[in-house]
Design a protein around this motif. Structure first.
Motif, PDB file in Angstrom:
ATOM      1  N   LEU A 102       0.823  -1.207   0.000  1.00 35.41           N
ATOM      2  CA  LEU A 102       0.000   0.000   0.000  1.00 35.41           C
ATOM      3  C   LEU A 102       0.858   1.259   0.000  1.00 35.41           C
ATOM      4  N   LYS A 103       1.846   1.302   0.886  1.00 32.84           N
ATOM      5  CA  LYS A 103       2.722   2.474   0.912  1.00 32.84           C
ATOM      6  C   LYS A 103       3.688   2.469  -0.260  1.00 32.84           C
ATOM      7  N   ARG A 104       4.120   1.281  -0.672  1.00 29.83           N
ATOM      8  CA  ARG A 104       5.018   1.142  -1.824  1.00 29.83           C
ATOM      9  C   ARG A 104       4.473   0.034  -2.727  1.00 29.83           C
ATOM     10  N   PRO A 105       3.485   0.326  -3.567  1.00 24.91           N
ATOM     11  CA  PRO A 105       2.835  -0.712  -4.378  1.00 24.91           C
ATOM     12  C   PRO A 105       3.669  -1.104  -5.589  1.00 24.91           C
ATOM     13  N   ASN A 106       4.773  -1.788  -5.331  1.00 24.16           N
ATOM     14  CA  ASN A 106       5.697  -2.071  -6.434  1.00 24.16           C
ATOM     15  C   ASN A 106       6.259  -3.481  -6.432  1.00 24.16           C
ATOM     16  N   SER A 107       5.749  -4.377  -5.578  1.00 25.01           N
ATOM     17  CA  SER A 107       6.322  -5.719  -5.558  1.00 25.01           C
ATOM     18  C   SER A 107       6.145  -6.408  -6.912  1.00 25.01           C
ATOM     19  N   HIS A 108       5.033  -6.133  -7.600  1.00 26.29           N
ATOM     20  CA  HIS A 108       4.813  -6.750  -8.917  1.00 26.29           C
ATOM     21  C   HIS A 108       5.741  -6.149  -9.971  1.00 26.29           C
ATOM     22  N   ILE A 109       6.092  -4.891  -9.815  1.00 25.59           N
ATOM     23  CA  ILE A 109       7.024  -4.255 -10.760  1.00 25.59           C
ATOM     24  C   ILE A 109       8.413  -4.867 -10.602  1.00 25.59           C
ATOM     25  N   ILE A 110       8.845  -5.040  -9.356  1.00 28.62           N
ATOM     26  CA  ILE A 110      10.132  -5.694  -9.097  1.00 28.62           C
ATOM     27  C   ILE A 110      10.104  -7.108  -9.664  1.00 28.62           C
ATOM     28  N   GLY A 111       8.992  -7.821  -9.441  1.00 26.07           N
ATOM     29  CA  GLY A 111       8.875  -9.185  -9.952  1.00 26.07           C
ATOM     30  C   GLY A 111       8.981  -9.267 -11.459  1.00 26.07           C
ATOM     31  N   LYS A 112       8.345  -8.321 -12.159  1.00 27.97           N
ATOM     32  CA  LYS A 112       8.423  -8.328 -13.618  1.00 27.97           C
ATOM     33  C   LYS A 112       9.864  -8.106 -14.081  1.00 27.97           C
ATOM     34  N   TYR A 113      10.553  -7.158 -13.484  1.00 30.61           N
ATOM     35  CA  TYR A 113      11.943  -6.923 -13.875  1.00 30.61           C
ATOM     36  C   TYR A 113      12.810  -8.157 -13.643  1.00 30.61           C
ATOM     37  N   ILE A 114      12.549  -8.882 -12.550  1.00 35.10           N
ATOM     38  CA  ILE A 114      13.346 -10.071 -12.258  1.00 35.10           C
ATOM     39  C   ILE A 114      13.134 -11.135 -13.324  1.00 35.10           C
ATOM     40  N   ILE A 115      11.866 -11.395 -13.719  1.00 37.04           N
ATOM     41  CA  ILE A 115      11.663 -12.459 -14.708  1.00 37.04           C
ATOM     42  C   ILE A 115      12.172 -12.027 -16.083  1.00 37.04           C
ATOM     43  N   LEU A 116      12.256 -10.720 -16.334  1.00 42.21           N
ATOM     44  CA  LEU A 116      12.840 -10.240 -17.587  1.00 42.21           C
ATOM     45  C   LEU A 116      14.364 -10.229 -17.540  1.00 42.21           C
ATOM     46  N   GLY A 117      14.931 -10.523 -16.373  1.00 42.63           N
ATOM     47  CA  GLY A 117      16.386 -10.479 -16.221  1.00 42.63           C
ATOM     48  C   GLY A 117      16.942  -9.073 -16.144  1.00 42.63           C
ATOM     49  N   LYS A 118      16.095  -8.088 -15.865  1.00 46.06           N
ATOM     50  CA  LYS A 118      16.525  -6.690 -15.763  1.00 46.06           C
ATOM     51  C   LYS A 118      16.792  -6.357 -14.294  1.00 46.06           C
ATOM     52  N   PHE A 119      17.928  -6.865 -13.797  1.00 46.00           N
ATOM     53  CA  PHE A 119      18.209  -6.757 -12.366  1.00 46.00           C
ATOM     54  C   PHE A 119      18.525  -5.327 -11.945  1.00 46.00           C
ATOM     55  N   GLU A 120      19.154  -4.549 -12.810  1.00 46.13           N
ATOM     56  CA  GLU A 120      19.426  -3.155 -12.456  1.00 46.13           C
ATOM     57  C   GLU A 120      18.117  -2.400 -12.259  1.00 46.13           C
ATOM     58  N   HIS A 178      15.216 -16.232  -0.642  1.00 44.90           N
ATOM     59  CA  HIS A 178      14.456 -16.891  -1.704  1.00 44.90           C
ATOM     60  C   HIS A 178      12.955 -16.654  -1.530  1.00 44.90           C
ATOM     61  N   GLU A 179      12.497 -16.670  -0.260  1.00 46.60           N
ATOM     62  CA  GLU A 179      11.071 -16.466   0.004  1.00 46.60           C
ATOM     63  C   GLU A 179      10.618 -15.093  -0.470  1.00 46.60           C
ATOM     64  N   LEU A 180      11.456 -14.076  -0.309  1.00 41.61           N
ATOM     65  CA  LEU A 180      11.093 -12.725  -0.726  1.00 41.61           C
ATOM     66  C   LEU A 180      11.099 -12.613  -2.252  1.00 41.61           C
ATOM     67  N   LEU A 181      12.087 -13.207  -2.900  1.00 35.95           N
ATOM     68  CA  LEU A 181      12.121 -13.198  -4.364  1.00 35.95           C
ATOM     69  C   LEU A 181      10.883 -13.890  -4.936  1.00 35.95           C
ATOM     70  N   THR A 182      10.474 -14.974  -4.294  1.00 40.65           N
ATOM     71  CA  THR A 182       9.273 -15.675  -4.732  1.00 40.65           C
ATOM     72  C   THR A 182       8.046 -14.780  -4.590  1.00 40.65           C
ATOM     73  N   ILE A 183       7.972 -14.033  -3.499  1.00 39.54           N
ATOM     74  CA  ILE A 183       6.844 -13.114  -3.294  1.00 39.54           C
ATOM     75  C   ILE A 183       6.795 -12.071  -4.404  1.00 39.54           C
ATOM     76  N   TYR A 184       7.953 -11.559  -4.812  1.00 43.16           N
ATOM     77  CA  TYR A 184       7.986 -10.579  -5.902  1.00 43.16           C
ATOM     78  C   TYR A 184       7.435 -11.184  -7.200  1.00 43.16           C
ATOM     79  N   ILE A 185       7.890 -12.403  -7.528  1.00 47.05           N
ATOM     80  CA  ILE A 185       7.430 -13.040  -8.766  1.00 47.05           C
ATOM     81  C   ILE A 185       5.939 -13.348  -8.688  1.00 47.05           C
ATOM     82  N   GLU A 186       5.495 -13.845  -7.543  1.00 46.96           N
ATOM     83  CA  GLU A 186       4.076 -14.165  -7.384  1.00 46.96           C
ATOM     84  C   GLU A 186       3.216 -12.908  -7.398  1.00 46.96           C
ATOM     85  N   ALA A 187       3.768 -11.777  -6.950  1.00 41.91           N
ATOM     86  CA  ALA A 187       3.023 -10.520  -7.039  1.00 41.91           C
ATOM     87  C   ALA A 187       2.796 -10.146  -8.501  1.00 41.91           C
TER      88      ALA A 187
END
Length: 449
Positions: free
Chosen positions: A191-209, A279-288
């Motif tokens: 809610l305060k930082r609604p971006n977990s799904h944005i981080i997740g998308k960048y990770i699956i695209l391999g855009k780590f920066e 790993h649990e947090l990275l999974t949360i990003y991807i699942e978001a």
């Protein structure tokens, strides 16, 4: 025509439409933690109580074994923070801790948590000032999602509008008739930082920066000024060592500090910085991100005036058990069986579902499959990307999720301009999605925090 949400946050997380077209009641939730109580409901219907509601403790029979089940009450603590505190306080690897479901952070919640390799005699009753252990049991296995039916919510909405009494009846009648969309709620994304799904998308695209920059430098207006200034400093200077001094210590900012510690010595090593996160947090990003795709597809179905409480030709339908929970029995609906399947849906013995996209997802022809394919193409991703090749353990298989539910409402009461609701939702569903239908807030980032 479906009612389109005007809220920026709704659109940002893919909840584009309401299912009801009645005027909202307004109001705000979570003005205090006591306004939002979440109590786990076990698979047999027993409630895991908080100390506030004074319901009886569930009758759980202890069994000899390596696991300890704890009934935990937490106040204002998110799931990742709970996991980190348990691991540190009990001296247990995070992989030896399990629970049935994530609970709201801005709330008082109760749930069962299981820990392997810990004697019930060594469990402290106070894990922190906001985490209490109410009861412990020795068990022969872990507590998992299969052990819970869902959650019971006791929620106060403060400051509803003058027409609220009449609108409540209209909205609830339409929700029960049309079905409540099973959107993933705000807390799935933040809610305060609604971006977990944005981080997740960048990770699956391999855009780590880009993932790191979203995590560290994107300052959201609802964050404290000190944190916004720190994020703007990182974006402006790239001085990770100094930024480590500016970001507060503590569990809330653990992800930022974990990657900053690595980048302080290795400023361009964004891939390994991401790998410093649990790993649990990275999974949360991807699942978001997976949840965001689901929300977009569900919104598109509603926007096209396709029913969510009935199956159409080409849909997948899952059979429900006697408790109303999904089984593994699936039906691909063709024209000849549509009416029979919808009779099962009306009797709460089956429910139409949509994909939770993962690497094993195979889209089928039909309106829902076409919608999901269009959403993936717009997003520029495909199911195979949910197997992140550069982080081998990070893989999301995929699955299905019902398109709708019907809340079980036990009590509705109004005192002055405050509404109190007591209701249950099956596991995996969000009270804020139901409240969103009622309130129709134009600024949920304010009214839900």
């Amino acid at each position: 025509m479906p009612l389109l949400s005007k809220a920026w946050l709704d659109r940002h997380v893919g909840m584009n439409y309401y299912i009801s077209d009645c005027e909202g009641i307004g109001g705000r939730v979570k003005q205090s933690l006591e306004d939002f109580i979440v109590e786990e409901v076990l698979i047999d219907g027993q409630v895991v109580p908080t100390s506030l509601t004074q319901k009886p403790m569930p009758k759980i029979i202890s069994k000899p074994g390596p696991w300890t089940w704890m009934i935990i009450e937490k106040r204002g603590i998110d799931a990742i923070t709970l996991l980190l505190i348990l691991s540190k306080r009990l001296g247990i690897d995070a992989r030896d801790i399990s629970f049935g479901g994530l609970k709201d952070a801005l709330a008082i919640t109760s749930q069962v948590v299981s820990v392997r390799g810990l004697s019930i005699n060594n469990v402290p009753r106070e894990l922190s000032k906001n985490i209490r252990v109410l009861e412990v049991f020795s068990m022969d296995r872990a507590f998992t999602t299969r052990d819970i039916w869902g959650n019971e919510f006791t929620v106060r909405v403060r400051g509803i509008n003058e027409a609220g009494r009449d609108n409540i009846t209209c909205i609830i009648n339409q929700v029960m008739e049309r079905g409540l969309p099973t959107y993933y709620g705000y807390q799935r994304f933040g809610l305060k930082r609604p971006n977990s799904h944005i981080i997740g998308k960048y990770i699956i695209l391999g855009k780590f920066e880009e993932a790191i920059n979203e995590l560290l430098t994107h300052a959201y207006p609802t964050e404290p000024p000190r944190i916004r200034e720190a994020r703007e400093f990182i974006a402006r200077t790239g001085n990770y060592a100094k930024a480590l001094e500016l970001i507060p210590r503590g569990y809330r900012y653990y992800p930022e500090r974990a990657v900053l510690r690595h980048l302080s010595s290795n400023p361009r090593d964004f891939g390994n910085a991401i790998r410093k996160l649990p790993h649990e947090l990275l999974t949360i990003y991807i699942e978001a991100y997976q949840s965001y795709i689901f929300n977009l597809a569900l919104s598109e179905r509603i926007g096209r005036n396709l029913p969510i409480n009935m199956a159409v030709q080409g849909d997948m339908v899952v059979l429900l058990d006697e408790r109303g929970l999904p089984t593994r029995h699936m039906i691909h609906v063709n024209e000849a069986m549509t009416n029979k399947v919808n009779e099962l849906v009306k009797r709460s013995r089956a429910i139409p579902v949509a994909h939770l996209v993962g690497y094993s997802t195979k889209l089928l022809p039909g309106p829902q499959g076409d919608i999901e394919l269009e959403v993936l193409r717009r997003e520029g991703v495909d199911p195979s990307m949910f197997r992140v090749k550069s982080i081998p353990r990070l893989l999301i298989r995929g699955g299905y999720r019902p398109l709708f539910i019907r809340p079980s409402i036990f009590n509705i009461s109004i005192s002055g301009n405050d509404l109190t609701l007591v209701f249950r939702l099956p596991r995996g569903n969000y009270a804020t999605v139901f409240l969103r239908e009622l309130m129709k807030s134009g600024q949920p980032e304010v009214d839900f925090t």
